[in-house]
Design a protein around this motif. Structure first.
Motif, mmCIF file in Angstrom:
data_model
loop_
_atom_site.group_PDB
_atom_site.id
_atom_site.type_symbol
_atom_site.label_atom_id
_atom_site.label_comp_id
_atom_site.label_asym_id
_atom_site.label_seq_id
_atom_site.Cartn_x
_atom_site.Cartn_y
_atom_site.Cartn_z
ATOM 1 N N LEU A 87 0.557 -1.512 0.122
ATOM 2 C CA LEU A 87 0.147 0.339 -0.468
ATOM 3 C C LEU A 87 0.402 1.126 0.048
ATOM 4 O O LEU A 87 0.797 2.134 -0.845
ATOM 5 N N GLU A 88 2.284 1.394 0.541
ATOM 6 C CA GLU A 88 2.908 2.755 0.649
ATOM 7 C C GLU A 88 3.705 3.102 -0.385
ATOM 8 O O GLU A 88 3.324 3.917 -0.736
ATOM 9 N N VAL A 89 4.082 1.431 -0.691
ATOM 10 C CA VAL A 89 5.059 2.520 -2.035
ATOM 11 C C VAL A 89 3.502 2.210 -3.685
ATOM 12 O O VAL A 89 3.949 3.446 -4.162
ATOM 13 N N ASP A 90 1.658 1.611 -2.959
ATOM 14 C CA ASP A 90 1.586 1.965 -3.977
ATOM 15 C C ASP A 90 0.863 3.409 -4.131
ATOM 16 O O ASP A 90 1.031 4.221 -5.170
ATOM 17 N N LEU A 91 0.729 3.986 -3.409
ATOM 18 C CA LEU A 91 0.177 5.233 -2.580
ATOM 19 C C LEU A 91 2.092 6.129 -3.199
ATOM 20 O O LEU A 91 1.471 7.054 -4.264
ATOM 21 N N LEU A 92 2.422 6.369 -3.051
ATOM 22 C CA LEU A 92 3.712 6.948 -3.056
ATOM 23 C C LEU A 92 4.208 7.518 -4.359
ATOM 24 O O LEU A 92 4.036 7.931 -5.315
ATOM 25 N N LEU A 93 4.975 5.785 -4.702
ATOM 26 C CA LEU A 93 5.073 5.727 -6.367
ATOM 27 C C LEU A 93 4.247 6.077 -7.345
ATOM 28 O O LEU A 93 3.633 6.385 -8.425
ATOM 29 N N GLY A 94 3.033 5.522 -7.023
ATOM 30 C CA GLY A 94 1.765 5.309 -7.981
ATOM 31 C C GLY A 94 1.252 7.065 -7.916
ATOM 32 O O GLY A 94 1.124 7.782 -9.092
ATOM 33 N N THR A 95 1.029 7.702 -6.986
ATOM 34 C CA THR A 95 1.084 8.917 -7.357
ATOM 35 C C THR A 95 1.856 9.303 -7.828
ATOM 36 O O THR A 95 1.552 10.764 -8.719
ATOM 37 N N TRP A 96 3.424 9.432 -7.864
ATOM 38 C CA TRP A 96 4.335 10.405 -8.427
ATOM 39 C C TRP A 96 4.229 10.052 -9.808
ATOM 40 O O TRP A 96 4.287 10.614 -10.920
ATOM 41 N N ALA A 97 4.348 8.722 -10.016
ATOM 42 C CA ALA A 97 4.095 8.045 -11.830
ATOM 43 C C ALA A 97 2.751 9.355 -12.605
ATOM 44 O O ALA A 97 3.049 9.336 -13.122
ATOM 45 N N ILE A 123 12.816 -0.195 -3.288
ATOM 46 C CA ILE A 123 12.084 0.842 -4.016
ATOM 47 C C ILE A 123 11.102 1.576 -2.284
ATOM 48 O O ILE A 123 11.390 2.795 -2.316
ATOM 49 N N TYR A 124 10.611 1.288 -1.431
ATOM 50 C CA TYR A 124 10.008 1.376 -0.166
ATOM 51 C C TYR A 124 11.305 2.308 0.525
ATOM 52 O O TYR A 124 10.988 3.683 1.299
ATOM 53 N N ASN A 125 12.173 1.606 0.637
ATOM 54 C CA ASN A 125 13.183 1.899 1.234
ATOM 55 C C ASN A 125 13.581 3.422 0.757
ATOM 56 O O ASN A 125 14.194 4.411 1.031
ATOM 57 N N VAL A 126 14.029 3.882 -0.548
ATOM 58 C CA VAL A 126 14.423 4.626 -1.069
ATOM 59 C C VAL A 126 13.237 6.222 -1.149
ATOM 60 O O VAL A 126 13.804 6.995 -0.431
ATOM 61 N N ILE A 127 12.375 5.147 -1.168
ATOM 62 C CA ILE A 127 10.779 6.427 -1.428
ATOM 63 C C ILE A 127 10.548 6.551 0.105
ATOM 64 O O ILE A 127 10.663 8.451 0.561
ATOM 65 N N THR A 128 10.508 6.456 1.059
ATOM 66 C CA THR A 128 10.930 6.863 2.770
ATOM 67 C C THR A 128 11.723 7.288 3.350
ATOM 68 O O THR A 128 11.999 7.424 4.393
ATOM 69 N N LEU A 129 13.070 7.702 2.476
ATOM 70 C CA LEU A 129 14.046 7.798 2.978
ATOM 71 C C LEU A 129 14.841 7.082 4.025
ATOM 72 O O LEU A 129 15.848 8.034 4.466
ATOM 73 N N ARG A 130 14.861 5.784 4.466
ATOM 74 C CA ARG A 130 15.978 4.920 4.653
ATOM 75 C C ARG A 130 17.161 4.207 4.279
ATOM 76 O O ARG A 130 17.862 4.164 4.555
ATOM 77 N N LEU A 131 17.507 4.043 2.669
ATOM 78 C CA LEU A 131 18.200 4.049 2.037
ATOM 79 C C LEU A 131 18.686 5.598 0.449
ATOM 80 O O LEU A 131 17.325 5.852 0.289
ATOM 81 N N ASP A 132 19.853 5.621 0.273
ATOM 82 C CA ASP A 132 20.194 6.436 -0.052
ATOM 83 C C ASP A 132 19.390 6.133 -1.119
ATOM 84 O O ASP A 132 19.225 4.917 -2.063
ATOM 85 N N ALA A 149 13.008 11.169 -3.988
ATOM 86 C CA ALA A 149 12.552 10.956 -3.287
ATOM 87 C C ALA A 149 12.781 12.290 -3.024
ATOM 88 O O ALA A 149 12.382 12.473 -1.257
ATOM 89 N N ASP A 150 13.638 13.130 -3.619
ATOM 90 C CA ASP A 150 12.990 14.930 -3.563
ATOM 91 C C ASP A 150 11.750 15.058 -3.093
ATOM 92 O O ASP A 150 11.247 15.596 -2.064
ATOM 93 N N TRP A 151 10.655 14.879 -4.311
ATOM 94 C CA TRP A 151 9.229 14.495 -3.866
ATOM 95 C C TRP A 151 8.819 14.457 -2.912
ATOM 96 O O TRP A 151 7.753 14.367 -1.906
ATOM 97 N N ALA A 152 9.070 13.091 -2.417
ATOM 98 C CA ALA A 152 8.622 12.424 -0.892
ATOM 99 C C ALA A 152 9.176 12.828 -0.051
ATOM 100 O O ALA A 152 8.288 12.547 1.274
ATOM 101 N N ARG A 153 10.167 13.385 -0.287
ATOM 102 C CA ARG A 153 11.071 14.214 1.383
ATOM 103 C C ARG A 153 10.194 15.501 1.471
ATOM 104 O O ARG A 153 9.509 15.877 2.326
#
Length: 175
Positions: A87-97, A123-132, A149-153
């Motif tokens: 769900l988290e990745v679907d929302l963040l990545l899907g919204t950005w896409a 993907i989740y770790n990059v979007i949520t800024l847990r990984l660079d 990543a900037d958009w998610a920030r």
């Protein structure tokens, strides 16, 4: 490549084999010492096969085109971004896409596709800024993954605001 392959249909205990175009999937059955399969179809099966085979050939050709057009590729990538399974990745990545993929050029689409091909946890770790952003995806601050990543920030879905959350999901056609 052979123009025909052995096409097998199973009817009860009996397998039926016919020559079919190369697009058909060959199926193997182990019959032990029972001998050769019977090579006949019923009239109904032949009638159905005459209707289905041309349709299957058209579908096969459409799905195996070497180069899909740019619009189709963008739609596929948006769908893949929205349907990751988390769900988290679907929302963040899907919204950005939904918002940015229609504006990307081919090189940027390649970068985004490489990102979408990663494991969902990465993907989740990059979007949520847990990984660079992975080194091979960095482009001096201008790469697609860095923009994601900037958009998610910037907290695009809001911070615990149910109305903002619903509005973003509705706008991105996620609900």
């Amino acid at each position: 490549m052979l123009s025909t392959v052995r096409f097998a249909l199973r009817r009860g205990q009996q397998e039926v084999a016919r020559d079919a175009p190369a697009v058909a999937v060959a199926t193997r059955f182990y019959r032990g010492e029972s001998g050769e399969e019977v090579a006949s179809l019923s009239k109904e099966e032949e009638a159905l096969l005459k209707i289905a085979r041309p349709k299957a050939d058209v579908i096969f050709k459409d799905h195996t085109k070497a180069t899909p057009d740019l619009a189709s590729r963008k739609k596929r990538l948006i769908y893949r971004a929205k349907q990751r399974g988390w769900l988290e990745v679907d929302l963040l990545l899907g919204t950005w896409a939904s918002e940015f993929v229609p504006k990307l050029n081919e090189e940027e689409l390649d970068q985004f596709e490489d990102f979408v091909n990663m494991e969902t946890i990465d993907i989740y770790n990059v979007i949520t800024l847990r990984l660079d952003v992975p080194e091979d995806m960095k482009r001096d601050g201008t790469g697609v993954v860095e923009r994601i990543a900037d958009w998610a920030r910037s907290s695009p879905l809001g911070k615990a605001d149910p109305e903002k959350y619903k509005a973003v999901k509705t706008e991105a056609k996620l609900i």
